[in-house]
Design a protein around this motif. Structure first.
Motif, PDB file in Angstrom:
ATOM      1  N   VAL A 113       1.120  -1.414  -0.044  1.00  0.00           N
ATOM      2  CA  VAL A 113      -0.396   0.337   0.072  1.00  0.00           C
ATOM      3  C   VAL A 113       0.604   1.317  -0.201  1.00  0.00           C
ATOM      4  N   ALA A 114       2.264   0.953   0.918  1.00  0.00           N
ATOM      5  CA  ALA A 114       2.709   2.521   1.052  1.00  0.00           C
ATOM      6  C   ALA A 114       3.661   2.556  -0.119  1.00  0.00           C
ATOM      7  N   GLU A 115       3.982   1.306  -0.811  1.00  0.00           N
ATOM      8  CA  GLU A 115       5.142   1.464  -2.454  1.00  0.00           C
ATOM      9  C   GLU A 115       4.583   1.085  -3.306  1.00  0.00           C
ATOM     10  N   ILE A 116       3.724   0.214  -3.711  1.00  0.00           N
ATOM     11  CA  ILE A 116       4.122  -0.075  -5.386  1.00  0.00           C
ATOM     12  C   ILE A 116       2.903   1.617  -5.616  1.00  0.00           C
ATOM     13  N   PRO A 117       3.927   2.131  -6.906  1.00  0.00           N
ATOM     14  CA  PRO A 117       2.969   3.012  -7.472  1.00  0.00           C
ATOM     15  C   PRO A 117       1.385   3.044  -8.513  1.00  0.00           C
ATOM     16  N   ILE A 118       1.124   3.284  -7.968  1.00  0.00           N
ATOM     17  CA  ILE A 118      -0.720   3.256  -8.361  1.00  0.00           C
ATOM     18  C   ILE A 118      -0.858   4.171  -9.400  1.00  0.00           C
ATOM     19  N   GLU A 119      -0.639   3.375 -10.952  1.00  0.00           N
ATOM     20  CA  GLU A 119      -0.425   4.223 -12.027  1.00  0.00           C
ATOM     21  C   GLU A 119      -2.617   5.042 -11.713  1.00  0.00           C
ATOM     22  N   LEU A 120      -2.477   6.177 -12.546  1.00  0.00           N
ATOM     23  CA  LEU A 120      -3.635   7.328 -12.526  1.00  0.00           C
ATOM     24  C   LEU A 120      -3.599   7.359 -13.663  1.00  0.00           C
ATOM     25  N   ARG A 121      -4.965   6.881 -14.896  1.00  0.00           N
ATOM     26  CA  ARG A 121      -5.177   7.204 -15.816  1.00  0.00           C
ATOM     27  C   ARG A 121      -6.444   8.018 -16.258  1.00  0.00           C
ATOM     28  N   GLY A 122      -5.702   8.917 -17.898  1.00  0.00           N
ATOM     29  CA  GLY A 122      -7.364   9.409 -18.709  1.00  0.00           C
ATOM     30  C   GLY A 122      -8.357   9.372 -18.165  1.00  0.00           C
ATOM     31  N   GLY A 123      -8.879  10.224 -17.716  1.00  0.00           N
ATOM     32  CA  GLY A 123     -11.014  10.140 -16.971  1.00  0.00           C
ATOM     33  C   GLY A 123     -11.166   9.873 -17.832  1.00  0.00           C
ATOM     34  N   GLU A 124     -11.147   9.509 -19.463  1.00  0.00           N
ATOM     35  CA  GLU A 124     -12.323   9.399 -20.955  1.00  0.00           C
ATOM     36  C   GLU A 124     -12.142   7.838 -20.427  1.00  0.00           C
ATOM     37  N   GLU A 125     -11.186   6.841 -20.097  1.00  0.00           N
ATOM     38  CA  GLU A 125     -11.450   5.740 -20.041  1.00  0.00           C
ATOM     39  C   GLU A 125     -13.220   5.352 -18.995  1.00  0.00           C
ATOM     40  N   LEU A 126     -13.158   6.133 -18.534  1.00  0.00           N
ATOM     41  CA  LEU A 126     -14.318   6.402 -16.971  1.00  0.00           C
ATOM     42  C   LEU A 126     -15.592   7.190 -17.737  1.00  0.00           C
ATOM     43  N   SER A 127     -15.110   8.128 -18.659  1.00  0.00           N
ATOM     44  CA  SER A 127     -16.625   8.979 -18.939  1.00  0.00           C
ATOM     45  C   SER A 127     -16.692   8.888 -20.711  1.00  0.00           C
ATOM     46  N   GLU A 128     -16.538   7.620 -21.253  1.00  0.00           N
ATOM     47  CA  GLU A 128     -16.743   7.470 -21.995  1.00  0.00           C
ATOM     48  C   GLU A 128     -16.626   5.850 -21.843  1.00  0.00           C
ATOM     49  N   ILE A 129     -17.633   5.226 -22.712  1.00  0.00           N
ATOM     50  CA  ILE A 129     -17.712   4.094 -23.119  1.00  0.00           C
ATOM     51  C   ILE A 129     -17.945   3.178 -24.767  1.00  0.00           C
ATOM     52  N   GLU A 130     -16.662   2.206 -25.473  1.00  0.00           N
ATOM     53  CA  GLU A 130     -16.673   2.140 -26.947  1.00  0.00           C
ATOM     54  C   GLU A 130     -17.573   0.912 -27.015  1.00  0.00           C
ATOM     55  N   VAL A 167     -19.703   6.056 -26.074  1.00  0.00           N
ATOM     56  CA  VAL A 167     -20.850   6.718 -25.816  1.00  0.00           C
ATOM     57  C   VAL A 167     -20.346   7.656 -24.256  1.00  0.00           C
ATOM     58  N   ARG A 168     -20.282   9.265 -24.498  1.00  0.00           N
ATOM     59  CA  ARG A 168     -20.055   9.968 -23.044  1.00  0.00           C
ATOM     60  C   ARG A 168     -21.341   9.530 -22.486  1.00  0.00           C
ATOM     61  N   LEU A 169     -20.387   8.986 -20.848  1.00  0.00           N
ATOM     62  CA  LEU A 169     -21.805   8.789 -19.657  1.00  0.00           C
ATOM     63  C   LEU A 169     -21.858   9.744 -18.860  1.00  0.00           C
ATOM     64  N   PHE A 170     -21.318  10.605 -18.626  1.00  0.00           N
ATOM     65  CA  PHE A 170     -21.820  11.768 -17.603  1.00  0.00           C
ATOM     66  C   PHE A 170     -21.407  13.059 -18.253  1.00  0.00           C
ATOM     67  N   PRO A 171     -22.340  14.487 -17.771  1.00  0.00           N
ATOM     68  CA  PRO A 171     -21.519  15.472 -18.337  1.00  0.00           C
ATOM     69  C   PRO A 171     -20.021  15.783 -17.580  1.00  0.00           C
ATOM     70  N   ASP A 172     -19.032  16.291 -18.304  1.00  0.00           N
ATOM     71  CA  ASP A 172     -18.233  16.475 -18.610  1.00  0.00           C
ATOM     72  C   ASP A 172     -17.747  17.730 -17.203  1.00  0.00           C
ATOM     73  N   ILE A 173     -19.166  18.142 -16.686  1.00  0.00           N
ATOM     74  CA  ILE A 173     -18.782  19.025 -15.380  1.00  0.00           C
ATOM     75  C   ILE A 173     -18.288  18.355 -14.460  1.00  0.00           C
ATOM     76  N   SER A 174     -18.253  17.429 -14.216  1.00  0.00           N
ATOM     77  CA  SER A 174     -17.651  16.075 -13.516  1.00  0.00           C
ATOM     78  C   SER A 174     -16.533  16.162 -13.527  1.00  0.00           C
ATOM     79  N   PRO A 175     -15.874  16.026 -12.449  1.00  0.00           N
ATOM     80  CA  PRO A 175     -14.540  15.660 -12.740  1.00  0.00           C
ATOM     81  C   PRO A 175     -14.220  14.253 -12.507  1.00  0.00           C
ATOM     82  N   VAL A 176     -13.117  13.490 -12.455  1.00  0.00           N
ATOM     83  CA  VAL A 176     -13.232  11.927 -12.471  1.00  0.00           C
ATOM     84  C   VAL A 176     -11.897  11.594 -11.856  1.00  0.00           C
ATOM     85  N   ALA A 177     -11.474  10.381 -10.992  1.00  0.00           N
ATOM     86  CA  ALA A 177     -10.687   9.914 -10.476  1.00  0.00           C
ATOM     87  C   ALA A 177     -10.152   8.717 -11.441  1.00  0.00           C
ATOM     88  N   ASN A 178      -9.040   8.339 -11.935  1.00  0.00           N
ATOM     89  CA  ASN A 178      -8.960   7.381 -12.602  1.00  0.00           C
ATOM     90  C   ASN A 178      -7.809   6.451 -11.849  1.00  0.00           C
TER      91      ASN A 178
END
Ligand code: MRU
Length: 368
Positions: free
Chosen positions: A294-311, A322-333
């Motif tokens: 938990v303390a040591e392994i680097p965790i990749e933060l990826r682009g928000g479009e993985e969450l906000s869009e679906i192919e 398609v876009r899944l929710f309005p882009d006013i909402s920030p994303v943590a991926n």
């Protein structure tokens, strides 16, 4: 493994044109099976970074071949080592969590330090790239044999009734060079005639489960069902999961496991319901330098479009997002999480099955 009945590996040198690395372009699956050709270390870095290839073993082997392309390019300069080190840096910057990538690049750099001439360097880098890929296949094959014993015990206990395995993300053959880690015992059991069924976690946000694992299992004829990521706990409460097997992107010496985001929650549900939770991995995924995951392994933060869009495939057969929710909402991926060793029943490795603790791991892999 078979694709439409033809044996394939995820990455290799093109036969007769070994300056070209061939990969399966995983972005296109399951809609199309396409081989991409990579001709430079820059192209390999893009393919890893943008996830044309993915999965710990597969990106490790691809990086090994990337170093071969870096070496070919560097030979044009008198000080070839500088060029190769630059290539190594490009590859190392692509994906931080899975340790196989760094391990493959470092192994190539070690080999290069031993070379006395540029010709020797070139030869050694190619042999090492091929060895990394070959060892990955051999390890996954052995993981299959060791994991099969666990499934055999369950099928005996259940008097031959169907064994239900739950898996998360894709730690199948697409995540390695061949066979896979989490899927290796499943394929071995299926081949041995054991009645087996796999619950495939969809694995949001990128859907490696529904897009890749389900496709793989279907190609090999393994019965499976895709479920939404939040379903596992419910299935466990109702006795519908005999065993969880996941893969890993990095495992510390005390047995903490970094894997696709959501793995930790499956491990908690498994613990609460007394379901065995195994992690299948080749030894190239252990990081002996790290202890507290938990303390040591680097965790990749990826682009928000993985969450906000679906192919997916549209009604008219075309592919679209398609876009899944309005882009006013920030994303943590966050792409990965860490499952503490205390939640892991055991590791299935190429050397056998062992408990998730430092003593057991060092017993199986002395000298690390
Ligand atoms: O983001 P990805 O697709 O590269 O995620 C990595 C994985 O494939 C998984 O975490 C997998 O379960 C382990 S890789 C063998």
């Amino acid at each position: 493994m078979l694709v439409n009945g033809i044996p394939r590996v995820t990455v290799r040198l093109k036969p007769d044109e070994p300056h070209i690395v061939e990969i399966i372009d995983q972005r296109k699956l399951p809609w199309a099976f396409e081989i991409a050709q990579l001709r430079s270390v820059d192209e390999v870095a893009v393919a890893i970074r943008d996830m044309w290839v993915r999965g710990a073993g597969c990106i490790g082997a691809t990086a090994g071949y990337g170093m071969w392309l870096a070496a070919i390019e560097a030979m044009r300069d008198p000080d070839y080592l500088i060029g190769i080190k630059l290539g190594a840096r490009k590859l190392l910057q692509t994906r931080p969590t899975a340790v196989n990538l760094a391990r493959a690049v470092e192994r190539q750099l070690d080999v290069l330090r031993r070379a006395k001439t540029p010709e020797q360097a070139l030869g050694l880098v190619r042999t090492t790239a091929e060895a990394i890929a070959e060892e990955d296949i051999e390890a996954c094959d052995a993981i299959g044999s060791h994991g099969l014993k666990l499934i055999e015990e369950i099928t005996m206990r259940k008097c031959g009734a169907v064994v239900n395995v739950l898996t998360h993300c894709n730690a199948g053959w697409l995540a390695f060079v061949d066979i896979g880690s989490a899927t290796a015992p499943i394929y071995a059991a299926h081949e041995a005639g054991i009645s087996i069924h796999v619950w495939v976690d969809e694995t949001r946000p990128r859907n490696q489960g529904s897009r890749l694992t389900a496709w793989e299992l279907a190609q090999q004829g393994v019965p499976h069902t895709v479920i939404a990521d939040n379903t596992g706990g419910h299935l466990m409460q109702h006795g519908l999961v005999d065993l969880v097997i996941t893969g890993a992107d990095r495992v510390t010496r005390r047995g903490d496991v970094a894997n696709k985001i959501g793995t930790y929650l499956k491990a908690l549900a498994a613990k609460d319901n007394g379901v065995p939770f195994y992690v299948a991995l080749p030894s190239s995924t252990f990081d002996w330098k790290m202890s507290d995951g938990v303390a040591e392994i680097p965790i990749e933060l990826r682009g928000g479009e993985e969450l906000s869009e679906i192919e997916g495939r549209l009604a008219d057969g075309r592919l679209g997002a398609v876009r899944l929710f309005p882009d006013i909402s920030p994303v943590a991926n966050y792409a990965f999480d860490v499952t503490p060793a205390r939640l892991v029943t055991g590791f299935i490795t190429e050397r056998g099955v062992c408990a998730a603790d430092e003593v057991a791991l060092r017993g199986l892999f002395p000298g690390n």
